[in-house]
Scaffold this motif. Structure first.
Motif, PDB file in Angstrom:
ATOM      1  N   GLY A 180       0.596  16.219   4.441  1.00  0.00           N
ATOM      2  CA  GLY A 180       1.786  16.551   3.785  1.00  0.00           C
ATOM      3  C   GLY A 180       1.209  17.276   2.247  1.00  0.00           C
ATOM      4  N   ILE A 181       0.463  16.314   1.594  1.00  0.00           N
ATOM      5  CA  ILE A 181       0.240  16.661  -0.099  1.00  0.00           C
ATOM      6  C   ILE A 181      -0.461  18.263   0.083  1.00  0.00           C
ATOM      7  N   MET A 182      -1.193  18.568   1.042  1.00  0.00           N
ATOM      8  CA  MET A 182      -1.611  19.737   0.992  1.00  0.00           C
ATOM      9  C   MET A 182      -0.704  20.811   1.143  1.00  0.00           C
TER      10      MET A 182
ATOM     11  N   SER B 247       0.820  -1.284  -0.021  1.00  0.00           N
ATOM     12  CA  SER B 247       0.032  -0.146  -0.093  1.00  0.00           C
ATOM     13  C   SER B 247       0.733   1.281  -0.028  1.00  0.00           C
ATOM     14  N   LEU B 248       1.891   1.173   0.870  1.00  0.00           N
ATOM     15  CA  LEU B 248       2.672   2.378   0.714  1.00  0.00           C
ATOM     16  C   LEU B 248       3.399   2.648  -0.486  1.00  0.00           C
ATOM     17  N   LEU B 249       4.041   1.664  -1.209  1.00  0.00           N
ATOM     18  CA  LEU B 249       4.483   1.726  -2.616  1.00  0.00           C
ATOM     19  C   LEU B 249       3.587   2.356  -3.643  1.00  0.00           C
ATOM     20  N   GLY B 250       1.942   1.888  -3.282  1.00  0.00           N
ATOM     21  CA  GLY B 250       1.044   2.412  -4.075  1.00  0.00           C
ATOM     22  C   GLY B 250       0.711   4.002  -3.818  1.00  0.00           C
ATOM     23  N   ILE B 251       0.734   4.438  -2.749  1.00  0.00           N
ATOM     24  CA  ILE B 251       1.044   5.708  -2.298  1.00  0.00           C
ATOM     25  C   ILE B 251       1.988   6.539  -3.042  1.00  0.00           C
ATOM     26  N   LEU B 252       3.024   6.050  -2.818  1.00  0.00           N
ATOM     27  CA  LEU B 252       4.155   6.971  -3.415  1.00  0.00           C
ATOM     28  C   LEU B 252       4.160   6.862  -4.811  1.00  0.00           C
ATOM     29  N   ALA B 253       3.594   5.754  -5.712  1.00  0.00           N
ATOM     30  CA  ALA B 253       3.317   5.806  -7.031  1.00  0.00           C
ATOM     31  C   ALA B 253       2.426   6.995  -7.436  1.00  0.00           C
ATOM     32  N   LEU B 254       1.330   7.027  -6.632  1.00  0.00           N
ATOM     33  CA  LEU B 254       0.291   8.060  -6.813  1.00  0.00           C
ATOM     34  C   LEU B 254       0.853   9.475  -6.517  1.00  0.00           C
ATOM     35  N   LEU B 255       1.554   9.630  -5.878  1.00  0.00           N
ATOM     36  CA  LEU B 255       2.280  10.897  -5.533  1.00  0.00           C
ATOM     37  C   LEU B 255       3.384  11.208  -6.745  1.00  0.00           C
ATOM     38  N   GLN B 256       4.086  10.496  -7.030  1.00  0.00           N
ATOM     39  CA  GLN B 256       5.008  10.584  -8.110  1.00  0.00           C
ATOM     40  C   GLN B 256       4.238  10.799  -9.605  1.00  0.00           C
ATOM     41  N   ALA B 257       3.077  10.200  -9.846  1.00  0.00           N
ATOM     42  CA  ALA B 257       2.211  10.572 -10.801  1.00  0.00           C
ATOM     43  C   ALA B 257       1.612  12.008 -10.669  1.00  0.00           C
ATOM     44  N   ASP B 258       1.417  12.825  -9.335  1.00  0.00           N
ATOM     45  CA  ASP B 258       0.697  13.972  -9.366  1.00  0.00           C
ATOM     46  C   ASP B 258       1.962  14.855  -9.394  1.00  0.00           C
ATOM     47  N   PHE B 259       2.944  14.698  -8.726  1.00  0.00           N
ATOM     48  CA  PHE B 259       4.016  15.800  -8.530  1.00  0.00           C
ATOM     49  C   PHE B 259       4.989  15.760  -9.564  1.00  0.00           C
TER      50      PHE B 259
END
Length: 585
Positions: A483-485, A421-433
């Motif tokens: 953190g995202i905010m 799940s953590l790797l999935g979160i980082l993948a989503l963050l990378q896709a956004d940032f």
């Protein structure tokens, strides 16, 4: 929202009891998150258009927010100018919380504070129903005298079509406590009464706890060492050896080797040569002996709309006398009679009272529970060490079952799924940032929540249950949102409002995000405060440790996101675009 959903998905992959407990909770949580997203994207804009149209915009902060911003403005520059020190402090906090995590007492499921109890009483093999009745009646008088005990019931042995395979030496007692009775004091008195009957195996459990144990292993104990092997005498000898090794372990109580004793057994061995002279087959002989000893249905009697079976069998004196059984006359096909002793060997031999198999192998259980003041994890580990140090012949091996084994399996699965799940979160963050640097910064902020969760679990009870682990995974998504905010707002100030990268950008972005971050954390925390304030009361045994972890994680993630993350962004958040812009300027 996707990140929050991702952090909850591991719960859906828990199987067994843990899945049954937590999947409905995770499903309700995800549906609530998705419903709130749908409302935020549709209903909220429509209501804003309807209710805010023509209103005069009131600019400025309220008194509380002005006071918070004033203090925050004075504190934040101290951290921005000392980013490396802040990083060292963060690492120290993580190391300290990791050490505290290892000191937490491990627990599979909490002790559910039910007010209905059951007790298993197991006497020696061969104890009569009359003897068990005398013990049960005496125990009922003592238990009903305890203040707060409302009801008492029991059953001895098993019914003809009962679900439990037990003998007449087994009794199950049931009692119910009044809702207004002192739970701990009443339970202590009940245990004292039960312990006053030495010489028999007994326990005191709640219904749910007993069901959980039996579902896990088939045995009503917290720790089960199941020994497999082909030879029953060897199993019994090694079972006694395992029991002796477990006797000296602190915290072990109700230690029991599964009672496999020898009982009298009538053996009728047909002599084929003699039987064939009289025209008797093994089936005819077995039928005659079975009718005498076990009985055979001969008809039915109908009375008062009830059906009563008519059974033919021998009188008690014959059923228990090998000599009388040998004199049994058996009808031959030609109409004559022959003594059973003339065509078969009749003997009474010792035989095991029960033989249990699993996976095509005989097995024997050595079980125990854990006393108050000791944790399941520490006792189970010592049991594994002691038993693993013993030597076993070829073809014999022990397996460690029970609550601790189930907890280890669920914990390992949850941790691996949490990592995915953590790797999935980082993948989503990378896709956004679209920036590894910014993704890493938000990734660094995720452990902020774990620090507070560990401290909260250690401060209030010091117990780590599966509910606590689910709380750790859940709070990661809430921490990531803060953190995202903050980082997204920094990017907006740089790209959209052209604010140059530097301390002023860091300070302004943090000040502008202070209210949303505090509001997000406060709303989530306020929903959990009632659970925490009411404490570990009946009905909150699972939600209470989970709420503690989430609330503690919210506090530390909010504080560290507002203090440490801006400092780290000022040190590490300067990307290539920002650097090129400052050079051209």
């Amino acid at each position: 929202t996707l990140i929050v959903v991702l952090t909850t998905l591991p719960v859906f992959f828990l199987d067994g009891l843990m899945g049954s407990f937590f999947r409905p909770l995770a499903l309700a949580y995800i549906l609530s998150i998705l419903a709130s997203l749908a409302v935020a994207l549709t209903v909220t804009p429509a209501l804003s258009l309807m209710l805010l149209k023509g209103r005069t915009m009131h600019r400025g902060d309220g008194p509380l927010l002005r006071w918070l911003k004033s203090g925050y403005r004075r504190v934040l520059p101290f951290f921005i100018g000392r980013a490396k020190i802040a990083l060292v402090a963060l690492i120290a906090l993580l190391v300290g919380s990791g050490w505290l995590f290892t000191r937490l007492k491990e627990e599979y499921l909490p002790n559910f504070q039910e007010r209905d109890f059951l007790m298993h009483w197991l006497e020696k093999t061969g104890t009569s129903v009359e003897a068990m009745s005398r013990i049960t009646i005496q125990a009922s008088k003592e238990l009903r005298a305890v203040p707060g005990v409302n009801h008492f019931g029991s059953h001895i042995a098993r019914a003809e079509l009962g679900d439990e395979v037990v003998g007449p030496n087994f009794t199950e007692l049931w009692i119910s406590l009044d809702p207004g009775a002192d739970y701990d004091a009443s339970l202590k008195k009940i245990n004292e009464i039960v312990d006053g009957y030495p010489g028999l195996y007994r326990d005191v459990q709640t219904y749910l706890r007993e069901r959980v144990k039996e579902v896990l292993t088939g045995a009503s104990a917290s720790i089960v060492v199941r020994l497999f092997g082909p030879d029953l005498p060897t199993l019994r000898a090694k079972g006694s050896e395992i029991s002796k090794a477990m006797e000296g372990i602190a915290g072990v109580t109700a230690l029991k080797v599964e009672p496999i004793n020898t009982v009298p057994h009538i053996q009728v061995k047909l002599r084929n040569d003699a039987a064939s002279l009289h025209g008797l087959s093994p089936g005819l002989v077995r039928q005659a002996v079975g009718t005498l000893i076990k009985g055979r249905k001969a008809g039915e009697v109908y009375e008062d709309q009830k059906v009563h079976d008519v059974t033919v069998w021998g009188v008690p004196q014959v059923r228990t006398d090998a000599t009388a059984l040998a004199n049994l006359l058996i009808d031959t096909p030609v109409g004559s009679h022959v003594r059973l002793g003339d065509v078969a060997e009749v003997a009474i031999l010792p035989t095991p009272n029960e033989i249990k198999r699993e996976g095509a192998s005989r097995r024997l259980d050595v079980t125990c529970n854990v006393t108050a003041g000791h944790t399941l994890g520490e006792v189970a580990r010592e049991v594994q060490e002691k038993v693993s140090a013993l030597s076993f012949p070829a073809g014999y091996h022990p397996e460690f079952l029970g609550e601790f084994a189930a907890r280890q399996e669920s914990q390992q699965r949850l941790l691996w799924l949490g990592l995915a799940s953590l790797l999935g979160i980082l993948a989503l963050l990378q896709a956004d940032f679209q920036s590894l640097r910014l993704t890493a910064l938000v990734g660094i902020s995720l452990p902020f929540a774990l620090i507070g969760g560990v401290v909260a679990a250690w401060t209030w009870g010091g117990v780590l249950s599966i509910g606590s682990l689910v709380g750790f995974i859940t709070v990661l998504g809430i921490a990531a949102r803060n953190g995202i905010m903050l980082i997204s707002h920094y990017r907006h100030l740089e790209k959209e409002e052209r604010v140059p990268f530097g301390p002023e950008l860091i300070l302004r972005g943090a000040m502008e995000r202070l209210a949303p971050i505090l509001m997000t954390a406060a709303c989530a925390a306020l929903a959990l405060v009632p659970l925490v304030i009411r404490g570990n009361i009946p009905g909150h045994e699972i939600e209470y440790p989970m709420a503690l972890v989430i609330l503690g994680g919210l506090v530390t993630s909010t504080v560290l996101n507002l203090l440490i993350l801006p400092a780290l962004y000022g040190w590490l958040g300067r990307g290539k675009t920002a650097a090129a812009s400052s050079v051209s300027a």
